[in-house]
Design a protein around this motif. Structure first.
Motif, PDB file in Angstrom:
ATOM      1  N   PHE A 133       0.820  -1.205   0.000  1.00 49.53           N
ATOM      2  CA  PHE A 133       0.000   0.000   0.000  1.00 49.53           C
ATOM      3  C   PHE A 133       0.855   1.257   0.000  1.00 49.53           C
ATOM      4  N   GLY A 134       0.221   2.410  -0.117  1.00 50.52           N
ATOM      5  CA  GLY A 134       0.910   3.688  -0.114  1.00 50.52           C
ATOM      6  C   GLY A 134       0.814   4.388  -1.457  1.00 50.52           C
ATOM      7  N   CYS A 135       0.842   5.730  -1.403  1.00 46.68           N
ATOM      8  CA  CYS A 135       0.839   6.511  -2.647  1.00 46.68           C
ATOM      9  C   CYS A 135       2.215   6.402  -3.312  1.00 46.68           C
ATOM     10  N   THR A 136       2.251   6.605  -4.614  1.00 45.46           N
ATOM     11  CA  THR A 136       3.451   6.345  -5.431  1.00 45.46           C
ATOM     12  C   THR A 136       4.717   6.986  -4.866  1.00 45.46           C
ATOM     13  N   GLU A 137       4.636   8.237  -4.441  1.00 43.64           N
ATOM     14  CA  GLU A 137       5.832   8.923  -3.947  1.00 43.64           C
ATOM     15  C   GLU A 137       6.329   8.350  -2.625  1.00 43.64           C
ATOM     16  N   ASP A 138       5.410   7.705  -1.876  1.00 47.12           N
ATOM     17  CA  ASP A 138       5.771   7.146  -0.569  1.00 47.12           C
ATOM     18  C   ASP A 138       6.378   5.750  -0.656  1.00 47.12           C
ATOM     19  N   VAL A 139       6.212   5.114  -1.803  1.00 49.22           N
ATOM     20  CA  VAL A 139       6.686   3.730  -1.965  1.00 49.22           C
ATOM     21  C   VAL A 139       8.044   3.779  -2.657  1.00 49.22           C
ATOM     22  N   THR A 140       9.051   3.147  -2.052  1.00 42.88           N
ATOM     23  CA  THR A 140      10.390   3.184  -2.660  1.00 42.88           C
ATOM     24  C   THR A 140      10.399   2.323  -3.919  1.00 42.88           C
ATOM     25  N   ILE A 141      11.392   2.567  -4.758  1.00 47.05           N
ATOM     26  CA  ILE A 141      11.509   1.786  -5.993  1.00 47.05           C
ATOM     27  C   ILE A 141      11.769   0.314  -5.658  1.00 47.05           C
ATOM     28  N   GLU A 142      12.472   0.059  -4.541  1.00 49.66           N
ATOM     29  CA  GLU A 142      12.714  -1.338  -4.121  1.00 49.66           C
ATOM     30  C   GLU A 142      11.375  -1.997  -3.727  1.00 49.66           C
ATOM     31  N   GLU A 143      10.536  -1.237  -3.020  1.00 47.70           N
ATOM     32  CA  GLU A 143       9.238  -1.801  -2.622  1.00 47.70           C
ATOM     33  C   GLU A 143       8.368  -2.083  -3.856  1.00 47.70           C
ATOM     34  N   PHE A 144       8.442  -1.164  -4.842  1.00 45.38           N
ATOM     35  CA  PHE A 144       7.736  -1.396  -6.116  1.00 45.38           C
ATOM     36  C   PHE A 144       8.244  -2.668  -6.771  1.00 45.38           C
ATOM     37  N   ARG A 145       9.594  -2.812  -6.807  1.00 51.01           N
ATOM     38  CA  ARG A 145      10.188  -3.989  -7.480  1.00 51.01           C
ATOM     39  C   ARG A 145       9.799  -5.278  -6.765  1.00 51.01           C
ATOM     40  N   GLU A 146       9.850  -5.250  -5.421  1.00 56.84           N
ATOM     41  CA  GLU A 146       9.483  -6.459  -4.661  1.00 56.84           C
ATOM     42  C   GLU A 146       8.035  -6.840  -4.945  1.00 56.84           C
ATOM     43  N   GLN A 147       7.175  -5.819  -5.041  1.00 57.15           N
ATOM     44  CA  GLN A 147       5.768  -6.068  -5.321  1.00 57.15           C
ATOM     45  C   GLN A 147       5.597  -6.722  -6.701  1.00 57.15           C
ATOM     46  N   PHE A 148       6.334  -6.196  -7.676  1.00 57.67           N
ATOM     47  CA  PHE A 148       6.266  -6.793  -9.023  1.00 57.67           C
ATOM     48  C   PHE A 148       6.910  -8.175  -9.045  1.00 57.67           C
ATOM     49  N   ASP A 149       7.987  -8.372  -8.284  1.00 55.33           N
ATOM     50  CA  ASP A 149       8.636  -9.691  -8.251  1.00 55.33           C
ATOM     51  C   ASP A 149       7.642 -10.755  -7.794  1.00 55.33           C
ATOM     52  N   THR A 150       6.935 -10.477  -6.696  1.00 51.31           N
ATOM     53  CA  THR A 150       6.020 -11.499  -6.144  1.00 51.31           C
ATOM     54  C   THR A 150       4.731 -11.611  -6.947  1.00 51.31           C
ATOM     55  N   ASN A 151       4.118 -10.494  -7.275  1.00 48.01           N
ATOM     56  CA  ASN A 151       2.774 -10.542  -7.872  1.00 48.01           C
ATOM     57  C   ASN A 151       2.775 -10.692  -9.385  1.00 48.01           C
ATOM     58  N   PHE A 152       3.901 -10.388 -10.040  1.00 47.41           N
ATOM     59  CA  PHE A 152       3.893 -10.428 -11.504  1.00 47.41           C
ATOM     60  C   PHE A 152       5.023 -11.275 -12.095  1.00 47.41           C
TER      61      PHE A 152
ATOM     62  N   ARG B 299       1.691  -4.506   3.162  1.00 46.42           N
ATOM     63  CA  ARG B 299       2.891  -3.740   3.543  1.00 46.42           C
ATOM     64  C   ARG B 299       2.577  -2.249   3.422  1.00 46.42           C
ATOM     65  N   ILE B 300       2.843  -1.531   4.492  1.00 45.38           N
ATOM     66  CA  ILE B 300       2.569  -0.089   4.526  1.00 45.38           C
ATOM     67  C   ILE B 300       3.930   0.618   4.429  1.00 45.38           C
ATOM     68  N   PRO B 301       4.077   1.624   3.564  1.00 45.11           N
ATOM     69  CA  PRO B 301       5.407   2.215   3.360  1.00 45.11           C
ATOM     70  C   PRO B 301       5.934   2.980   4.574  1.00 45.11           C
ATOM     71  N   HIS B 302       7.283   2.991   4.694  1.00 42.90           N
ATOM     72  CA  HIS B 302       7.920   3.738   5.786  1.00 42.90           C
ATOM     73  C   HIS B 302       7.988   5.218   5.426  1.00 42.90           C
ATOM     74  N   SER B 303       8.222   5.469   4.133  1.00 47.20           N
ATOM     75  CA  SER B 303       8.425   6.849   3.688  1.00 47.20           C
ATOM     76  C   SER B 303       7.122   7.653   3.823  1.00 47.20           C
ATOM     77  N   LYS B 304       7.240   8.857   4.297  1.00 47.89           N
ATOM     78  CA  LYS B 304       6.042   9.699   4.474  1.00 47.89           C
ATOM     79  C   LYS B 304       6.322  11.051   3.810  1.00 47.89           C
ATOM     80  N   THR B 305       6.141  11.092   2.507  1.00 48.26           N
ATOM     81  CA  THR B 305       6.517  12.271   1.731  1.00 48.26           C
ATOM     82  C   THR B 305       5.690  13.516   2.084  1.00 48.26           C
TER      83      THR B 305
END
Ligand SMILES: NC(=O)c1ccc[n+]([C@@H]2O[C@H](COP(=O)([O-])OP(=O)(O)OC[C@H]3O[C@@H](n4cnc5c(N)ncnc54)[C@H](OP(=O)(O)O)[C@@H]3O)[C@@H](O)[C@H]2O)c1
Length: 276
Positions: free
Chosen positions: A92-111, A193-199
């Motif tokens: 979960f999280g808005c695009t700016e709050d989600v790190t590129i690593e978190e995006f990649r991990e999400q794509f690794d598992t789900n896609f 997973r909730i992002p750590h970053s809080k832009t």
């Protein structure tokens, strides 16, 4: 001839119910999970009902784990009739709050795991000139929402992949479909997973608002056994359709999407999400 099925992410929720439903439908079902100690209940039910479920290890994040699970199935059974790609989690999280690593991990598992599994399974099915692949997508694979762009993007990607595969593997007699559930009562929302970053506080506000709404919807959500049943219905269809929507919430949104222009739908969803 004994029909063989493989389900990913069978430790809970939709994967658990689908493994049971397939075994009850006569499939010898390989219920795969990354931690096989979570397979005890499935094994107990299978024994009690005298149905064929074999719990095997597969961590979809690990290519070696995917390969060895599919190799084991092929060595033991020499065929594979049905694959259900179900394993996944929600970032979960808005695009700016989600790190590129978190995006990649999400794509690794789900896609990307699904691409890899299909690359391992397709040669077996092509040789058989038959097989069915069911991808568990989501209703959010057909509509963007704020607060979980990484997750939603994986489900949009899965829609595209499934449509392409219908042509590519269809030529070899292999059938593909995507299941699009709405909100289902599973562990999914506890494992998010909730992002750590809080832009920006506004992003946090939106994500929390969406999460709270979803948590309320889960209480009234569809039972995972209904998703399993829709998979059974789909694989028995005379002509397997490109997609099957599951749940009254999902059906309502899809009907609204069909009836409206893109802009009208966006305005309708904004009012649904943020009633003032
Ligand atoms: N619940 C909903 O509202 C909903 C709606 C639409 C679509 N879906 C989709 O339905 C699918 C199943 O989710 P669910 O609702 O049944 O949630 P769930 O109960 O949390 O089940 C998710 C399953 O995926 C497994 N998994 C996660 N990462 C994995 C990995 N790296 N390797 C192997 N298994 C892994 C989990 O295993 P562990 O037990 O080891 O974590 C679990 O078995 C997901 O693809 C989800 O996106 C769910």
């Amino acid at each position: 001839m004994e029909k063989i099925a493989l389900v990913t992410g069978s430790s809970s929720g939709i994967g658990f119910e689908t493994s049971l439903a397939l075994a009850r439908d006569g499939y010898y079902t390989f219920a795969s999970m990354r931690d096989i100690t979570k397979g005890t209940t499935l094994k107990e039910i299978a024994k009690k009902e005298d149905i064929s479920i074999e719990v095997i290890e597969m961590d979809v994040d690990k290519e070696e784990s995917i390969k060895s699970a599919i190799e084991k199935i092929f060595v033991d059974k020499k065929r594979l009739d049905l694959l259900v790609n179900n394993a996944g989690y929600g970032q979960f999280g808005c695009t700016e709050d989600v790190t590129i690593e978190e995006f990649r991990e999400q794509f690794d598992t789900n896609f990307f795991s699904i691409v890899k599994i299909i690359q391992e399974v397709a040669p077996i099915m092509r040789k058989q000139k038959s097989g069915i692949i069911v991808n568990v997508g989501s209703i959010v694979g057909r509509m963007g929402l704020p607060g979980s762009s990484a997750y939603i993007s994986t489900k949009f990607a899965l829609e595209g992949l499934s449509e392409c595969l219908r042509y590519e593997l269809g030529m070899f007699g292999i059938k593909i479909t995507i299941i699009e559930p709405g909100v289902i009562k599973t562990n999914f929302f506890d494992s998010m997973r909730i992002p750590h970053s809080k832009t920006d506080p506004k992003y946090q506000e939106i994500t929390e608002h969406i999460l709270n709404g979803l948590k309320m919807m889960v209480e009234m959500g569809t039972d995972p056994s209904q998703v399993a049943q829709s998979i059974i219905n789909a694989i028995h269809d005379k002509e397997i359709l490109p997609r099957y929507v599951v749940g009254s919430d999902a059906l309502m949104f899809i009907e609204a999407k069909k009836a409206k222009t893109d802009l009208e739908f966006e305005r309708y969803m904004s009012k649904e999400l943020f009633p003032s």
